[in-house]
Write a protein that holds these residues in place. Structure first.
Motif, PDB file in Angstrom:
ATOM      1  N   SER A 302       0.827  -1.200   0.000  1.00 20.69           N
ATOM      2  CA  SER A 302       0.000   0.000   0.000  1.00 20.69           C
ATOM      3  C   SER A 302       0.873   1.268   0.000  1.00 20.69           C
ATOM      4  O   SER A 302       0.648   2.193  -0.787  1.00 20.69           O
ATOM      5  N   VAL A 303       1.896   1.287   0.854  1.00 21.96           N
ATOM      6  CA  VAL A 303       2.781   2.464   0.920  1.00 21.96           C
ATOM      7  C   VAL A 303       3.576   2.591  -0.377  1.00 21.96           C
ATOM      8  O   VAL A 303       3.697   3.683  -0.946  1.00 21.96           O
ATOM      9  N   GLU A 304       4.100   1.473  -0.863  1.00 25.40           N
ATOM     10  CA  GLU A 304       4.924   1.531  -2.077  1.00 25.40           C
ATOM     11  C   GLU A 304       4.088   2.044  -3.258  1.00 25.40           C
ATOM     12  O   GLU A 304       4.536   2.923  -4.011  1.00 25.40           O
ATOM     13  N   ASN A 305       2.868   1.526  -3.395  1.00 24.34           N
ATOM     14  CA  ASN A 305       2.023   1.968  -4.509  1.00 24.34           C
ATOM     15  C   ASN A 305       1.637   3.448  -4.365  1.00 24.34           C
ATOM     16  O   ASN A 305       1.631   4.192  -5.347  1.00 24.34           O
ATOM     17  N   ALA A 306       1.320   3.871  -3.129  1.00 24.62           N
ATOM     18  CA  ALA A 306       0.969   5.287  -2.914  1.00 24.62           C
ATOM     19  C   ALA A 306       2.145   6.199  -3.281  1.00 24.62           C
ATOM     20  O   ALA A 306       1.962   7.292  -3.829  1.00 24.62           O
ATOM     21  N   LEU A 307       3.331   5.715  -2.996  1.00 21.90           N
ATOM     22  CA  LEU A 307       4.526   6.495  -3.343  1.00 21.90           C
ATOM     23  C   LEU A 307       4.652   6.618  -4.864  1.00 21.90           C
ATOM     24  O   LEU A 307       4.892   7.715  -5.388  1.00 21.90           O
ATOM     25  N   TYR A 308       4.459   5.500  -5.579  1.00 23.17           N
ATOM     26  CA  TYR A 308       4.556   5.552  -7.044  1.00 23.17           C
ATOM     27  C   TYR A 308       3.480   6.478  -7.624  1.00 23.17           C
ATOM     28  O   TYR A 308       3.753   7.243  -8.551  1.00 23.17           O
ATOM     29  N   VAL A 309       2.269   6.413  -7.074  1.00 21.97           N
ATOM     30  CA  VAL A 309       1.183   7.276  -7.557  1.00 21.97           C
ATOM     31  C   VAL A 309       1.573   8.744  -7.351  1.00 21.97           C
ATOM     32  O   VAL A 309       1.454   9.583  -8.249  1.00 21.97           O
ATOM     33  N   THR A 310       2.071   9.037  -6.143  1.00 17.35           N
ATOM     34  CA  THR A 310       2.429  10.422  -5.813  1.00 17.35           C
ATOM     35  C   THR A 310       3.532  10.927  -6.743  1.00 17.35           C
ATOM     36  O   THR A 310       3.467  12.047  -7.248  1.00 17.35           O
ATOM     37  N   LEU A 311       4.517  10.072  -6.989  1.00 17.07           N
ATOM     38  CA  LEU A 311       5.626  10.484  -7.846  1.00 17.07           C
ATOM     39  C   LEU A 311       5.172  10.623  -9.292  1.00 17.07           C
ATOM     40  O   LEU A 311       5.577  11.552  -9.991  1.00 17.07           O
ATOM     41  N   GLU A 312       4.328   9.713  -9.752  1.00 17.44           N
ATOM     42  CA  GLU A 312       3.928   9.823 -11.171  1.00 17.44           C
ATOM     43  C   GLU A 312       2.999  11.005 -11.392  1.00 17.44           C
ATOM     44  O   GLU A 312       3.027  11.629 -12.451  1.00 17.44           O
ATOM     45  N   GLU A 313       2.209  11.379 -10.384  1.00 17.72           N
ATOM     46  CA  GLU A 313       1.356  12.561 -10.532  1.00 17.72           C
ATOM     47  C   GLU A 313       2.169  13.856 -10.383  1.00 17.72           C
ATOM     48  O   GLU A 313       1.795  14.891 -10.928  1.00 17.72           O
ATOM     49  N   GLY A 314       3.243  13.774  -9.606  1.00 18.64           N
ATOM     50  CA  GLY A 314       4.172  14.896  -9.525  1.00 18.64           C
ATOM     51  C   GLY A 314       3.664  16.113  -8.769  1.00 18.64           C
ATOM     52  O   GLY A 314       4.196  17.213  -8.937  1.00 18.64           O
ATOM     53  N   ARG A 315       2.657  15.913  -7.923  1.00 20.70           N
ATOM     54  CA  ARG A 315       2.150  17.063  -7.163  1.00 20.70           C
ATOM     55  C   ARG A 315       2.669  16.996  -5.729  1.00 20.70           C
ATOM     56  O   ARG A 315       2.739  15.936  -5.120  1.00 20.70           O
ATOM     57  N   ASP A 316       2.994  18.171  -5.193  1.00 19.38           N
ATOM     58  CA  ASP A 316       3.463  18.299  -3.807  1.00 19.38           C
ATOM     59  C   ASP A 316       4.768  17.551  -3.534  1.00 19.38           C
ATOM     60  O   ASP A 316       4.990  17.078  -2.421  1.00 19.38           O
ATOM     61  N   ILE A 338      -0.351  10.172   1.907  1.00 21.31           N
ATOM     62  CA  ILE A 338      -1.410   9.559   2.708  1.00 21.31           C
ATOM     63  C   ILE A 338      -2.731   9.557   1.923  1.00 21.31           C
ATOM     64  O   ILE A 338      -3.464   8.564   1.900  1.00 21.31           O
ATOM     65  N   ALA A 339      -2.974  10.659   1.225  1.00 21.54           N
ATOM     66  CA  ALA A 339      -4.210  10.736   0.432  1.00 21.54           C
ATOM     67  C   ALA A 339      -4.204   9.690  -0.684  1.00 21.54           C
ATOM     68  O   ALA A 339      -5.266   9.240  -1.129  1.00 21.54           O
ATOM     69  N   ASN A 340      -3.012   9.295  -1.136  1.00 20.13           N
ATOM     70  CA  ASN A 340      -2.914   8.341  -2.245  1.00 20.13           C
ATOM     71  C   ASN A 340      -2.869   6.874  -1.797  1.00 20.13           C
ATOM     72  O   ASN A 340      -2.752   5.977  -2.639  1.00 20.13           O
ATOM     73  N   LEU A 341      -2.942   6.631  -0.507  1.00 17.02           N
ATOM     74  CA  LEU A 341      -2.934   5.233  -0.028  1.00 17.02           C
ATOM     75  C   LEU A 341      -4.160   4.532  -0.606  1.00 17.02           C
ATOM     76  O   LEU A 341      -5.257   5.101  -0.640  1.00 17.02           O
ATOM     77  N   GLY A 342      -3.960   3.315  -1.062  1.00 13.30           N
ATOM     78  CA  GLY A 342      -5.085   2.564  -1.650  1.00 13.30           C
ATOM     79  C   GLY A 342      -5.131   2.661  -3.163  1.00 13.30           C
ATOM     80  O   GLY A 342      -5.855   1.911  -3.803  1.00 13.30           O
ATOM     81  N   ARG A 343      -4.333   3.576  -3.762  1.00 14.25           N
ATOM     82  CA  ARG A 343      -4.327   3.690  -5.225  1.00 14.25           C
ATOM     83  C   ARG A 343      -3.143   2.918  -5.811  1.00 14.25           C
ATOM     84  O   ARG A 343      -2.166   2.632  -5.123  1.00 14.25           O
ATOM     85  N   LYS A 344      -3.248   2.606  -7.092  1.00 17.11           N
ATOM     86  CA  LYS A 344      -2.140   1.908  -7.765  1.00 17.11           C
ATOM     87  C   LYS A 344      -1.597   2.758  -8.901  1.00 17.11           C
ATOM     88  O   LYS A 344      -2.363   3.455  -9.568  1.00 17.11           O
ATOM     89  N   PRO A 345      -0.309   2.678  -9.156  1.00 17.70           N
ATOM     90  CA  PRO A 345       0.264   3.506 -10.235  1.00 17.70           C
ATOM     91  C   PRO A 345      -0.211   3.026 -11.604  1.00 17.70           C
ATOM     92  O   PRO A 345      -0.600   1.865 -11.754  1.00 17.70           O
ATOM     93  N   THR A 346      -0.167   3.922 -12.564  1.00 17.99           N
ATOM     94  CA  THR A 346      -0.619   3.545 -13.913  1.00 17.99           C
ATOM     95  C   THR A 346       0.523   3.532 -14.926  1.00 17.99           C
ATOM     96  O   THR A 346       0.433   2.868 -15.950  1.00 17.99           O
ATOM     97  N   THR A 347       1.607   4.262 -14.631  1.00 15.32           N
ATOM     98  CA  THR A 347       2.675   4.328 -15.639  1.00 15.32           C
ATOM     99  C   THR A 347       3.817   3.367 -15.333  1.00 15.32           C
ATOM    100  O   THR A 347       4.669   3.145 -16.174  1.00 15.32           O
TER     101      THR A 347
END
Ligand code: NAD
Length: 484
Positions: A302-316, A338-347
């Motif tokens: 969950s943390v690893e995926n949230a990190l990838y989502v956050t990095l690929e979106e590039g915000r904050d 934290i807001a991205n927990l539960g999401r999966k990266p797409t790229t």
């Protein structure tokens, strides 16, 4: 079902350490990891309090009790002892494996972006030149002993294979300098060749370390697991980290039988400490490794995926990795994670599927390998001398007439200089005189060795002795360049 609680020693460390530690704790808590933090200190303030190891007994006890630690960067302030607290921890707990995952991060743009680098460097962490056994042999000649053991090689290699299995990786490259250091680096290669057939499904290969560095730069995606000796691993793990964004985003673990310590590779970044600018990614990825180590695969993914989502979106993102002019602070980044927990990266691929690491255990004890037979065949005597090689050789031949030994040759920094071979005559005042026994000895040869040393000492200064032995009829020593 409630998860079992795990107590983990948290060492926030120096500089940006407390900021990245707090950020990491917040993300783990939000991801549902059930961790009780046992806060402990190490580093600069401990050195300043007069504890020369940089690590108080309370901290060592906490890690011994919990078996798991998450650690921020530690500084060794100038003028307070010469040992680093990191090294103290590694040695105290015999954390023999340094594991450095190297995976492309979305949005962290490097010359290698888009090549899907995803490898792990497994570095032996306690032996080799890092045993720290150094001597000045003459005022101008320093020596560092490179100690590689068969058992030390076997345990890091078996751990690397176990890690490959746990991470469902299919290739393992053992990287050494066995072509030059046949006995030390060759030891790891030899053990690798012996045990690799026990791991079907994982393709073994050997690559010479300099070529490994070259291959890492020209074709890094070929690698899956790289296992290597301490010094090689020190260099290539940093090289590999550089391929995917550098030390600031590189996680690591240091694992032993009794304890495991997870830490970011970067230092305390004193320039930005206390300003709320630090990037917690490396410590967070180290904490992801820790979560898998304690069996919480769900929170880890969950943390690893949230990190990838956050990095690929590039915000904050924090300033060190954000597109120019858009960088924010640690708090905004953590809130976004934290807001991205539960999401999966797409790229990029989501977190891999991991199985528990079946770590081979090595019970305490004195590990020894019995020789089928053993024979002393000679003695290397290291001599400090300003004489010409021919003069020194003649003098040693005379001095040993009638003794149990005969002079076989003189080398200078590994090159034969007597009998002369021609070639370069650049020498220093540090010779290895190789004496061979005229006939086999009965017993340990103590009297004969003492006699030889007395004869040498009448005219020369010696500083180091090494027995030349054969084990099972095989030479336990190498020959010098040019030696017959
Ligand atoms: P450093 O890693 O602290 O800094 C190098 C550069 O990277 C600096 O520009 C710094 O601002 C930046 N940086 C590093 N981590 C960052 C992060 N998380 N977020 C944003 N920017 C980051 O290396 P250094 O300056 O060579 O060392 C500083 C101190 O840290 C020294 O005392 C050193 O001994 C110590 N150190 C400790 C460890 C450890 O405990 N494992 C490792 C390396 C260095």
């Amino acid at each position: 079902m409630t998860k079992p609680q795990t107590t983990v020693t948290a060492i926030a460390g120096d500089g940006i350490g407390p900021e990245v530690m707090n950020a990491t704790k917040a993300v783990l808590a939000a991801a549902g990891a059930n961790i009780a933090w046992d806060d402990a200190v190490a580093g600069a303030e401990v050195f300043r309090a007069g504890i020369a190891t940089g690590c108080p007994q309370d901290t060592l006890d906490s890690i011994a009790r919990n078996g798991v630690a998450l650690k921020g960067p530690l500084e060794t302030p100038v003028g307070y002892g010469e040992k680093s607290a990191n090294v103290t921890l590694r040695k105290y707990f015999e954390l023999y494996a340094n594991i450095r995952p190297v995976k492309e991060l979305p949005g962290v743009i490097t010359p290698f972006s888009g090549r899907n680098i995803d490898l792990v460097v497994v570095r032996e962490n306690v032996e080799d030149l890092y045993a720290g056994i150094e001597h000045m042999q003459t005022p101008g000649v320093a020596q560092c002993l490179k100690l590689i053991t068969e058992v030390g090689s076997e345990r890091i290699l078996r751990l690397a294979f176990a890690l490959a299995r746990a991470e469902k990786r299919t290739k393992i490259a053992c990287s050494t300098k066995a072509n030059i250091m046949k006995l030390t680096e060759g030891m790891m290669k030899k053990v690798f060749e012996r045990i690799s057939p026990e791991y079907p499904g994982i393709a073994p290969s050997h690559v010479i370390i300099d070529n490994c560095a070259h291959q890492l730069v020209i074709n890094p995606e070929q690698f899956d697991v790289i296992v290597t000796t301490n010094m090689n691993g020190d260099v290539i793990s940093d090289l590999a980290a550089g391929l995917v964004g550098g030390l600031g985003v590189a996680p690591s673990s240091n694992i032993g039988d009794k304890a495991a310590m997870f830490e970011a590779v970067h230092g305390s970044a004193p320039q930005i400490a206390g300003k709320g600018l630090a990037n917690p990614t490396a410590l967070l990825l180290s904490a992801v490794m820790m979560l898998r180590h304690i069996g919480d695969f769900e929170a880890a993914a969950s943390v690893e995926n949230a990190l990838y989502v956050t990095l690929e979106e590039g915000r904050d993102l924090t300033g060190d990795i954000a597109p120019r002019g858009t960088g924010g602070g640690t708090d905004a980044y953590v809130a976004r994670l934290i807001a991205n927990l539960g999401r999966k990266p797409t790229t990029v691929a989501a977190a891999r599927d991991y199985a528990p690491l079946e770590m081979p255990h090595w019970p305490p004890g004195t590990y020894a390998i019995a020789a089928a037979s053993r024979e002393m065949v000679g003695l290397d005597v290291f001599i400090e001398s300003e004489r010409e090689p021919t003069n020194l050789g003649a003098s040693l031949v005379m001095a040993t007439e009638g003794s149990a030994f005969r002079l076989n040759g003189l080398t200078n920094r590994g090159v034969q200089v007597w009998p002369p071979m021609g070639g370069n005559t650049f020498v220093v005042d540090h010779f290895c005189a190789r004496f061979l026994l005229r006939k086999p000895l009965v017993g340990e040869g103590v009297a004969e060795i003492a006699d030889l040393l007395q004869r040498i000492s009448r005219q020369h200064r010696w500083m180091h002795l090494e027995k030349l032995q054969t084990f099972g009829g095989i030479d336990g020593f190498t020959k010098a360049q040019g030696e017959g």
